[in-house]
Write an enzyme that holds these catalytic residues in place. Structure first.
Site, PDB file in Angstrom:
ATOM      1  CG  ASP A  68      20.181  33.947 -43.754  1.00 60.45           C
ATOM      2  OD1 ASP A  68      19.524  33.853 -44.811  1.00 60.45           O
ATOM      3  OD2 ASP A  68      21.333  33.483 -43.638  1.00 60.45           O
ATOM      4  CE1 TYR A 159      16.888  38.173 -58.765  1.00 55.37           C
ATOM      5  CE2 TYR A 159      16.188  38.322 -61.052  1.00 55.37           C
ATOM      6  CZ  TYR A 159      16.113  38.752 -59.735  1.00 55.37           C
ATOM      7  OH  TYR A 159      15.246  39.768 -59.397  1.00 55.37           O
TER       8      TYR A 159
END
Length: 253
Positions: A68, A159
């Site tokens: 992660d 984003y």
């Protein structure tokens, strides 16, 4: 060294994040085809098995590690695994990322932070961990997006902001590490490519975008992977701190 030899990666070790699907798989296999051994990181460890098999089928060695990238300790563990397995790290491809299509009036702080934490912060933690062990002549490629430069007609504030941040991060790391460590740092800015992300777009979206794509079509992952091999190989030995747009001309349309 011939021109074609400059694209070879024999004897080098590449780390690819987000390697469990889509463009990450294309990147990993392209690096293997060029001669590199590949260390694969992603949160979906079960799906890394197939990517590792694809690399090994090309005659290269591979290691898969659940990672992660939002956790700095996971980033360090991935690099440690690469050094333990292969003794070095020469290439880092910061590909891990997620998207969000929440309207800006509705996106929660948690949703926004998650995108930035993985896309932008994760790229930094990985670069930081890799640069600590990379020898001179190494290369880092941060995967940004054409949405760092233009809008895509969708509500993607988190984003777009994270991918624009990657461009600034790329420039700064290049100016720190190219003269100081001999590490080149560049960015890729893909346009529309067939991937899990494009599969999730609303019906008709890609058709509506085509007038903005000078090439008139969606790109194929192999086309982007070829650009990646250029940026991490000796073919681009005099290229650092730049962003290579691979978007069929979308950014100028």
């Amino acid at each position: 060294m011939s021109v074609l030899d400059r694209f070879r990666l024999d004897g080098r070790v590449a780390v690819v994040t987000g390697a469990s699907a889509g463009l990450g798989v294309a990147f990993a296999t392209a690096l293997a085809e060029a001669g590199a051994d590949v260390v694969l990181g992603a949160r979906r460890a079960d799906r890394l098995v197939a990517t590792r098999g694809a690399v090994e089928a090309l005659g290269r060695r591979a290691v898969a590690v659940r990672t992660d990238v939002a956790k700095p300790e996971d980033c360090r563990a991935l690099i440690d695994a690469a050094v333990h397995a292969f003794g070095r790290v020469d290439i880092l491809v910061n590909n891990a990322g997620i998207s969000s299509e929440q309207p800006a009036t509705e996106e929660t702080p948690e949703q926004f932070r998650e995108v930035v934490d993985i896309n932008l912060n994760g790229s930094y933690w990985m670069a930081q961990a890799a640069a600590a062990v990379m020898p001179p002549g190494s290369a880092i490629v941060n995967v940004s997006s054409i949405l760092a430069l233009v809008t895509g007609g969708l509500p993607q504030a988190a984003y777009s902001a994270s991918k624009a941040g990657i461009l600034g991060l790329t420039r700064d790391l290049a100016q720190q590490w190219t003269p100081g460590k001999g590490i080149r740092v560049n960015a890729l800015a893909p346009g529309l490519f067939t991937s899990a992300m494009t599969d999730g777009y609303a019906e008709g979206y890609l058709d509506a975008m085509m007038p903005r794509v000078l090439s008139g079509r969606v790109g194929q992952p192999e086309e982007l992977a070829a650009a990646l091999v250029f940026l991490v190989s000796d073919a681009s030995s005099y290229v650092t701190g730049t962003t290579l747009t691979v978007d069929g001309g979308t950014h100028i349309a």
